[in-house]
Design an enzyme around this catalytic site. Structure first.
Site, mmCIF file in Angstrom:
data_model
loop_
_atom_site.group_PDB
_atom_site.id
_atom_site.type_symbol
_atom_site.label_atom_id
_atom_site.label_comp_id
_atom_site.label_asym_id
_atom_site.label_seq_id
_atom_site.Cartn_x
_atom_site.Cartn_y
_atom_site.Cartn_z
ATOM 1 N N ARG A 151 5.811 1.404 5.448
ATOM 2 C CA ARG A 151 5.999 1.848 4.062
ATOM 3 C C ARG A 151 5.335 3.210 3.880
ATOM 4 O O ARG A 151 4.565 3.648 4.735
ATOM 5 C CB ARG A 151 5.407 0.836 3.082
ATOM 6 C CG ARG A 151 3.904 0.732 3.140
ATOM 7 C CD ARG A 151 3.368 -0.085 1.962
ATOM 8 N NE ARG A 151 1.940 -0.313 2.114
ATOM 9 C CZ ARG A 151 1.215 -1.012 1.272
ATOM 10 N NH1 ARG A 151 1.768 -1.571 0.224
ATOM 11 N NH2 ARG A 151 -0.072 -1.181 1.463
ATOM 12 N N ASN A 171 3.315 4.324 -5.494
ATOM 13 C CA ASN A 171 2.173 3.464 -5.197
ATOM 14 C C ASN A 171 1.132 4.263 -4.438
ATOM 15 O O ASN A 171 1.440 4.814 -3.368
ATOM 16 C CB ASN A 171 2.604 2.263 -4.345
ATOM 17 C CG ASN A 171 1.527 1.199 -4.265
ATOM 18 O OD1 ASN A 171 1.151 0.627 -5.286
ATOM 19 N ND2 ASN A 171 1.006 0.962 -3.074
ATOM 20 N N GLU A 172 -0.057 4.370 -5.009
ATOM 21 C CA GLU A 172 -1.193 4.980 -4.304
ATOM 22 C C GLU A 172 -0.801 6.258 -3.570
ATOM 23 O O GLU A 172 -0.874 6.322 -2.333
ATOM 24 C CB GLU A 172 -1.823 3.964 -3.347
ATOM 25 C CG GLU A 172 -2.456 2.794 -4.064
ATOM 26 C CD GLU A 172 -2.981 1.725 -3.116
ATOM 27 O OE1 GLU A 172 -2.632 1.754 -1.923
ATOM 28 O OE2 GLU A 172 -3.735 0.869 -3.591
ATOM 29 N N GLU A 213 -5.230 -3.491 -9.129
ATOM 30 C CA GLU A 213 -5.246 -4.325 -7.919
ATOM 31 C C GLU A 213 -6.676 -4.541 -7.457
ATOM 32 O O GLU A 213 -7.470 -3.602 -7.432
ATOM 33 C CB GLU A 213 -4.540 -3.618 -6.746
ATOM 34 C CG GLU A 213 -3.057 -3.494 -6.808
ATOM 35 C CD GLU A 213 -2.512 -2.818 -5.536
ATOM 36 O OE1 GLU A 213 -3.169 -2.873 -4.487
ATOM 37 O OE2 GLU A 213 -1.453 -2.201 -5.637
ATOM 38 N N GLU A 230 1.503 -8.444 5.275
ATOM 39 C CA GLU A 230 0.332 -8.792 4.463
ATOM 40 C C GLU A 230 0.180 -10.292 4.234
ATOM 41 O O GLU A 230 -0.415 -10.718 3.258
ATOM 42 C CB GLU A 230 0.387 -8.019 3.139
ATOM 43 C CG GLU A 230 0.372 -6.512 3.393
ATOM 44 C CD GLU A 230 0.122 -5.685 2.149
ATOM 45 O OE1 GLU A 230 -1.041 -5.326 1.909
ATOM 46 O OE2 GLU A 230 1.091 -5.395 1.431
ATOM 47 N N LYS A 231 0.705 -11.087 5.185
ATOM 48 C CA LYS A 231 0.678 -12.540 4.949
ATOM 49 C C LYS A 231 -0.723 -13.125 5.026
ATOM 50 O O LYS A 231 -0.963 -14.207 4.514
ATOM 51 C CB LYS A 231 1.632 -13.263 5.894
ATOM 52 C CG LYS A 231 1.425 -13.020 7.364
ATOM 53 C CD LYS A 231 2.506 -13.728 8.155
ATOM 54 C CE LYS A 231 2.586 -13.271 9.593
ATOM 55 N NZ LYS A 231 3.030 -11.881 9.732
ATOM 56 N N PHE A 232 -1.659 -12.418 5.667
ATOM 57 C CA PHE A 232 -3.027 -12.955 5.702
ATOM 58 C C PHE A 232 -3.920 -12.328 4.626
ATOM 59 O O PHE A 232 -5.138 -12.498 4.648
ATOM 60 C CB PHE A 232 -3.626 -12.792 7.098
ATOM 61 C CG PHE A 232 -2.902 -13.630 8.115
ATOM 62 C CD1 PHE A 232 -2.812 -15.001 7.964
ATOM 63 C CD2 PHE A 232 -2.257 -13.040 9.190
ATOM 64 C CE1 PHE A 232 -2.115 -15.785 8.869
ATOM 65 C CE2 PHE A 232 -1.556 -13.806 10.105
ATOM 66 C CZ PHE A 232 -1.476 -15.187 9.946
ATOM 67 N N HIS A 233 -3.295 -11.613 3.706
ATOM 68 C CA HIS A 233 -4.044 -11.066 2.563
ATOM 69 C C HIS A 233 -4.082 -12.144 1.480
ATOM 70 O O HIS A 233 -3.070 -12.748 1.154
ATOM 71 C CB HIS A 233 -3.309 -9.828 2.056
ATOM 72 C CG HIS A 233 -4.092 -8.992 1.087
ATOM 73 N ND1 HIS A 233 -4.433 -9.435 -0.172
ATOM 74 C CD2 HIS A 233 -4.586 -7.743 1.194
ATOM 75 C CE1 HIS A 233 -5.109 -8.475 -0.785
ATOM 76 N NE2 HIS A 233 -5.216 -7.442 0.013
HETATM 77 C C1 GAL Z 1 -3.012 -1.659 -1.680
HETATM 78 C C2 GAL Z 1 -1.519 -1.620 -1.923
HETATM 79 C C3 GAL Z 1 -0.938 -2.998 -2.064
HETATM 80 C C4 GAL Z 1 -1.447 -3.900 -0.969
HETATM 81 C C5 GAL Z 1 -2.943 -3.898 -0.993
HETATM 82 C C6 GAL Z 1 -3.569 -4.807 0.029
HETATM 83 O O1 GAL Z 1 -3.488 -0.478 -1.152
HETATM 84 O O2 GAL Z 1 -1.233 -0.876 -3.084
HETATM 85 O O3 GAL Z 1 0.466 -2.919 -2.041
HETATM 86 O O4 GAL Z 1 -0.986 -3.438 0.254
HETATM 87 O O5 GAL Z 1 -3.400 -2.596 -0.742
HETATM 88 O O6 GAL Z 1 -4.958 -4.773 -0.002
#
Ligand code: GAL
Length: 673
Positions: free
Chosen positions: A114, A152-153, A312, A360-363
């Site tokens: 991404r 995003n960011e 977030e 990001e499944k382990f987030h």
């Molecule tokens: C951020 C991002 C999110 C997600 C998150 C995970 O930087 O905007 O989409 O990836 O990190 O910690």
């Protein structure tokens, strides 16, 4: 005029990134039911949805997003709607492979992750404008819409692209900024090492070079890359303002210095209708709650002190660090409510439901893989109730005691190649001074070096290598008018082009500090020096020493060892009505505590000796009242003196005298009167 708070949200924001395209629509029904159970008031939607919304060029599928927004609306959940311009679809890259960014080494990134974007690319800009327009036309007055979330960011993870389009764009930027190529030559000092340019067409981005690249060129490229991302933000924002009038537009920042180093948030703060931030704990062995408080204070400062919004953070562990510990019981609530104490109008997470597939499944998430019979879910529901109970604080502002000066552009310059020591890091000093102030229970506002800081009794400059003459005049006037200033070493060295200020170091700070610095003499790894005073003070320092010559300043502490032995290490200068302190070496936490203790006496800032370490006390105040937040990060019950009695909002109890804050708990008291 666009609004500055999420439209239609009458409570604090609570929720998270909601990526329902990962699940069959039957799951959405369960999602909204659980959202209501948890007290969710707003979710961020569509941030990564471009490939679903526009499956092939010019063909749109808005059906699923229509159904989703309607469903959320029916359930009273407000929507922070993303423009998905951080993830162009694969068809776009197949048609425009040159929109993929190129590294300084000349390697082009591939599709498959991404945020692979060259922000100078005209096809990307056109495509981003089109999808933004389509979304704004369709949803600009949707009743669920609370605000727009652009991209995003910005700046993460690609901070700059070095391709040919960027080279051409950089040349245009230089022509606009400098007017003539001779002005560029002068600013960058290209007379040195034979780098003189005959025309703008000769100039390239600072790509891979055999030795240090021209620092003026490198610094301007960072400014250019940042400005280019801002151009794209403005382009989307203006479309949204036109087609969705009044609805606030934001983009999520990452102000933590450990998480984004390529964006000048002072400049970005002026562009958004509402400042929003993402924050993740970095588990590197340091006190994560201090880093969190610092990021929150920096975000509020970028917002000019106005309320902002945490878009977030994580319910528990993340998945992108080498080791990703879970949060301890209660830690999520302490984290969330610390952001609120420091000005956030709510707390949102990445993400609502934990992914089964993808990177990001382990987030962690609000609804974990294990479902609702889990600790994380129970804590999410509990936090939702706490956030709801705090609704009346909306619009109040956090009170600060001290200003710390910070400038991203100075940080960029400081981190260029070939400095006196690789061990001196601006961020490290900013962190260290912040931590020392935190341990004195002082609330910090950050300020740009040219900002008016006259209302603060104490101003701290941890590391401002690049400083303009105007900033120097600002600080001199501040001290003359009665302020107390603390400056750390290697500040005030260069101007905005990374050219050393004329005369002796530290150029624009010489007069206010009452001294000059003849030479820097950094220490070798492991080397330490003692710094002593006539009253028996003995501190230990490392990394950096200097040969300081007092020219009006008094020597407070002296180097006892090393090449600077016998010379001043810490000085104090009375000027006009105020005082300026200078510390020429890297003191540890104890040393900084001692230094700030003495400077606080000059500033008449009373110590909060009545508060235990790691019990954080912050106030928000406004029309609805004054609110005292107490966050107990320790494993022991604590007592916090209240001054005036009040009502504790999370328990409903009356509180007077000394407020009991159980181990690991948060308390918020509306003070009477
Ligand atoms: C951020 C991002 C999110 C997600 C998150 C995970 O930087 O905007 O989409 O990836 O990190 O910690």
């Amino acid at each position: 005029m666009p609004e500055t708070t999420p439209r239609g949200l009458t409570r604090l924001a609570f929720g998270g990134d909601y990526n329902p395209e990962q699940w069959p629509e039957s799951v959405w029904q369960e999602d909204v039911r659980l959202m209501r159970e948890a007290g969710v008031t707003m979710v961020s939607v569509g941030i990564f949805s471009w490939a679903l919304l526009e499956p092939s060029p010019g063909t749109y599928d808005f059906g699923w997003l229509d159904r989703l927004l309607d469903l959320l609306h029916v359930h009273g959940i407000r929507v922070d709607l993303g423009t998905p311009t951080v993830v162009p679809p694969v068809w776009f890259y197949r048609a425009h492979p040159e929109a993929l960014p190129v590294t300084a080494e000349g390697v082009r990134y591939e599709f498959g992750s991404r945020a692979a974007i060259c922000h100078s690319n005209a096809d990307y800009r056109a495509a981003a404008a089109t999808i933004t327009t389509r979304l704004a036309e369709r949803y600009g007055d949707h009743p669920a819409l609370a605000m727009w979330h652009v991209h995003n960011e910005y700046g993460v993870p690609v901070s700059a692209c070095y391709c040919d389009s960027c080279a051409a764009h950089f040349r245009r930027w230089l022509a606009t900024t400098y007017g003539t190529v001779d002005a560029v030559n002068a600013a960058w000092g290209t007379a040195f090492w034979g780098q003189r340019y005959a025309g703008f067409e000769d100039i390239n981005p600072p790509r891979l070079t055999p030795a240090a690249v021209n620092p003026g060129q490198a610094l301007d490229y960072k400014r250019f890359a940042d400005a280019t991302m801002r151009e794209n933000f403005r382009m989307e924002r203006d479309i949204l303002h036109r087609l969705s009038p009044g609805v606030p537009v934001t983009t999520n920042f990452m102000t933590a210095l450990s998480q984004c180093d390529s964006v000048d948030y002072w400049a970005w703060g002026r562009e958004v209708d509402l400042v929003t931030n993402d924050h993740y704990l970095i588990t590197d062995g340091r006190r994560t709650h201090v880093n969190l408080a610092m990021a929150a204070d920096l975000t509020r400062s970028v917002a000019g002190g106005a309320p902002w919004l945490l878009l977030e953070h994580s319910t528990s562990g993340v998945n992108w660090q080498p080791r990703n510990p879970a949060k301890a019981p209660g830690q999520m609530a302490r984290n969330s409510l610390t952001h609120v104490a420091r000005g956030s109008e709510g707390a949102l997470f990445f993400q609502w439901r934990q992914s089964r597939r993808g990177a990001e499944k382990f987030h962690s998430a609000m609804v974990p893989h294990g479902g609702t019979d889990t600790r994380v879910w129970r804590e999410v529901v509990e936090l939702g109730a706490s956030v709801e109970a705090l609704g009346e604080i909306r619009g109040t502002r956090t009170e600060a005691d001290v200003a710390v000066l910070w400038d991203w552009q100075s940080w960029w310059a400081q981190n260029l190649d070939w400095r006196p020591s690789v061990d001196h890091e601006a961020r490290e000093r900013a962190d260290a001074f912040y931590e020392a102030l935190y341990d004195r229970h002082l609330t910090v506002d950050f300020a740009h070096p040219e900002a008016d800081v006259s209302r603060y009794p104490l101003v701290v400059v941890p590391a401002l290598y690049l400083m303009t003459e105007a900033a120097g005049r600002n600080l001199t006037a501040y001290v003359e008018n009665g302020g107390t200033l603390v400056v750390s070493y290697f500040s005030g060295i260069v101007d905005e082009h990374d050219a050393v200020h004329e005369g002796a170091y530290p150029g624009p700070l010489r007069d206010v500090l009452g001294l000059t610095v003849e030479e820097f003499s950094p220490l070798l790894p492991g080397e330490r020096v003692r710094v002593t005073g006539p009253d028996g003070t003995e501190l230990s320092a490392d990394v950096w020493t200097e040969f300081v010559v007092p020219r009006g300043a008094d020597t407070v502490l002296t180097y006892a060892d090393g090449l600077a032995a016998g010379l001043p290490a810490v000085t104090r200068h009375r000027l006009g009505e105020g005082t300026a302190w200078y510390v020429s070496t890297r003191l540890g936490a104890d040393g900084l505590g001692t230094l700030l203790g003495r400077a606080s006496e000059d500033a008449q800032l009373a110590p909060r000796a009545d508060l235990p370490r790691d019990v954080e006390v912050v106030r928000r105040t406004g029309e609805s009242g004054t609110y005292l937040f107490a966050v107990n990060h320790t494993g022991s019950d604590a007592k916090v003196p209240l001054g005036v009695p009040g009502t504790e909002l999370l328990t409903g109890d009356r509180a007077a005298g000394r407020l009991a804050v159980p181990a690991g708990a948060v308390r918020v008291v509306r003070l009477d009167g």
